[in-house]
Design a protein around this motif. Structure first.
Motif, short mmCIF file in Angstrom:
data_model
loop_
_atom_site.label_atom_id
_atom_site.label_comp_id
_atom_site.label_asym_id
_atom_site.label_seq_id
_atom_site.Cartn_x
_atom_site.Cartn_y
_atom_site.Cartn_z
N ALA A 213 42.09 31.15 42.26
CA ALA A 213 41.01 32.01 41.78
C ALA A 213 40.21 32.56 42.96
N GLN A 214 39.94 31.73 43.94
CA GLN A 214 39.17 32.17 45.12
C GLN A 214 39.94 33.21 45.93
N PRO A 259 28.23 38.15 39.68
CA PRO A 259 29.43 38.51 38.91
C PRO A 259 30.68 38.55 39.79
N GLY A 260 31.72 37.85 39.32
CA GLY A 260 32.98 37.82 40.06
C GLY A 260 33.12 36.64 41.00
N GLN A 261 32.00 36.02 41.39
CA GLN A 261 32.07 34.84 42.26
C GLN A 261 32.66 33.65 41.50
N ILE A 262 33.32 32.77 42.24
CA ILE A 262 33.90 31.57 41.65
C ILE A 262 33.00 30.38 41.98
N SER A 263 32.65 29.61 40.97
CA SER A 263 31.77 28.46 41.20
C SER A 263 32.51 27.34 41.91
N LYS A 264 31.78 26.35 42.31
CA LYS A 264 32.39 25.13 42.83
C LYS A 264 33.02 24.36 41.66
N ILE A 265 33.89 23.44 41.97
CA ILE A 265 34.48 22.55 40.95
C ILE A 265 33.44 21.49 40.60
N VAL A 266 33.25 21.27 39.30
CA VAL A 266 32.31 20.23 38.86
C VAL A 266 33.05 19.22 37.99
N GLU A 267 32.62 17.97 38.08
CA GLU A 267 33.21 16.92 37.25
C GLU A 267 32.44 16.85 35.94
N THR A 268 33.18 16.76 34.85
CA THR A 268 32.58 16.65 33.52
C THR A 268 32.95 15.29 32.95
N PRO A 269 32.38 14.90 31.82
CA PRO A 269 32.73 13.61 31.23
C PRO A 269 34.23 13.46 30.95
#
Length: 327
Positions: A213-214, A259-269
């Motif tokens: 994606a990046q 808009p269009g930027q990719i977020s960092k990876i986050v851990e979810t439950p």
């Protein structure tokens, strides 16, 4: 009953002209449609699947009432069919044997079934090939008539297509809103080997997709290919969220994104996710898919809706002119 058998029964109930039951059964007229009659055996034959279903599922104290409702519905269907056939006769609309054979071949291809398998299905339902082909011929005849009287009159202007697109395929971002797409990998998802991914493997997978994606990969296509979240089928599309509506892990990843930027990876439950936003600007109109990619699909949908309305109006006008008496 197999799915194919059920589909065939439904086809006969909705589309086909029934046949008289064996001669040894007592028969009588139940309705008159101009110069034609509808017989009890026709009603029984067409309604048989529904009568049997009601007999096995409806409580005894309500059975008679339900049977009468089914009988009435079947008679109305038969009246419409008689009227259609009469109109076809007036207009000298005919169907060739080759047209019937071509239609049968399309049915076989669409159902991915051989002719022999198809004949076996018919036999298991007590239907012969000649009877089926005659029913199919009647359906083609009716289709030709409807095409001449109704479909040729349906016109869908471009403005209607655009209005439908604006209503169903675009969305306006409100104050404080974010239009969000997501990609996620669950720690419990199955890998290519059929085993559940370990936390390590899940993180490796999300890291790989995040990198794609990046590097400019199409976010929606990546979501459809790699994400195992419910939103994957929609290209990761979550729609518009207000900041206060977001889960903490989502808010921390999204707020501040352009808009269009990719977020960092986050851990979810349950696993790992990352996001992008299409817009965070108030009043911005977001197009979920390009207009040209769905234009013909919308046109066909509106065409079918308009045709259904015109057909109902047309068949009602024929009914109003006809002599119909239920005995």
């Amino acid at each position: 009953m197999t799915g194919k058998k059920f589909a065939l029964l439904l086809f006969f109930f909705c589309c086909c002209t029934p046949y008289n039951v064996p001669a040894e059964l007592v028969d009588r007229s139940v309705a008159i449609v101009n110069n034609d009659i509808i017989t009890l055996s026709e009603v029984n034959e067409l309604g048989q699947p529904l009568f049997q279903k009601a007999a096995s599922e409806v409580p005894p104290e309500k059975l008679q009432e339900v049977m009468e409702q089914i009988r009435s519905s079947v008679i109305q269907k038969l009246i419409d069919k008689k009227l259609l056939l009469q109109e076809a006769g007036k207009m000298q609309i005919t169907v060739s044997e080759q047209e019937v054979e071509n239609a049968l071949q399309r049915i076989l291809v669409n159902n991915k079934i051989s002719r022999q398998q198809f004949l076996e299905e018919l036999k298991s339902m007590g239907m012969t090939e000649p009877l089926y082909l005659e029913d199919l011929k009647g359906q083609i005849l009716r289709s030709k008539l409807v095409n001449y009287e109704v479909r040729s009159k349906v016109i869908i202007p471009e403005e209607k297509i655009i209005d439908y697109y604006d209503l169903h395929y675009t969305e306006q971002v409100g104050a404080g809103g974010y239009y969000i797409l997501q990609i996620g990998v669950s720690k419990n998802t199955l890998g290519a080997d059929g085993r559940k991914l370990s936390q390590k493997k899940a993180k490796e997978k999300i890291t790989k997709v995040h990198k794609l994606a990046q590097q400019g990969g199409n976010f929606k296509e990546l979501a459809q290919q790699y994400s195992d979240l419910p939103s994957a089928k929609d290209g990761g599309d979550l729609g518009i969220f207000q900041e206060k509506e977001m889960a903490p892990f989502m808010r921390n990843a999204i707020v501040g994104l352009k808009p269009g930027q990719i977020s960092k990876i986050v851990e979810t439950p349950s696993g790992y996710q990352f996001f992008t936003i299409l817009s965070s600007q108030e009043g911005q109109i977001i197009t979920k898919v390009p207009y040209e990619s769905v234009k013909e699909e919308i046109r066909e949908k509106l065409y079918q809706q308009e045709m259904e309305l015109l057909y109902k109006s047309w068949i009602e006008s024929i009914r109003n002119k006809a002599y119909i008496k239920i005995l």
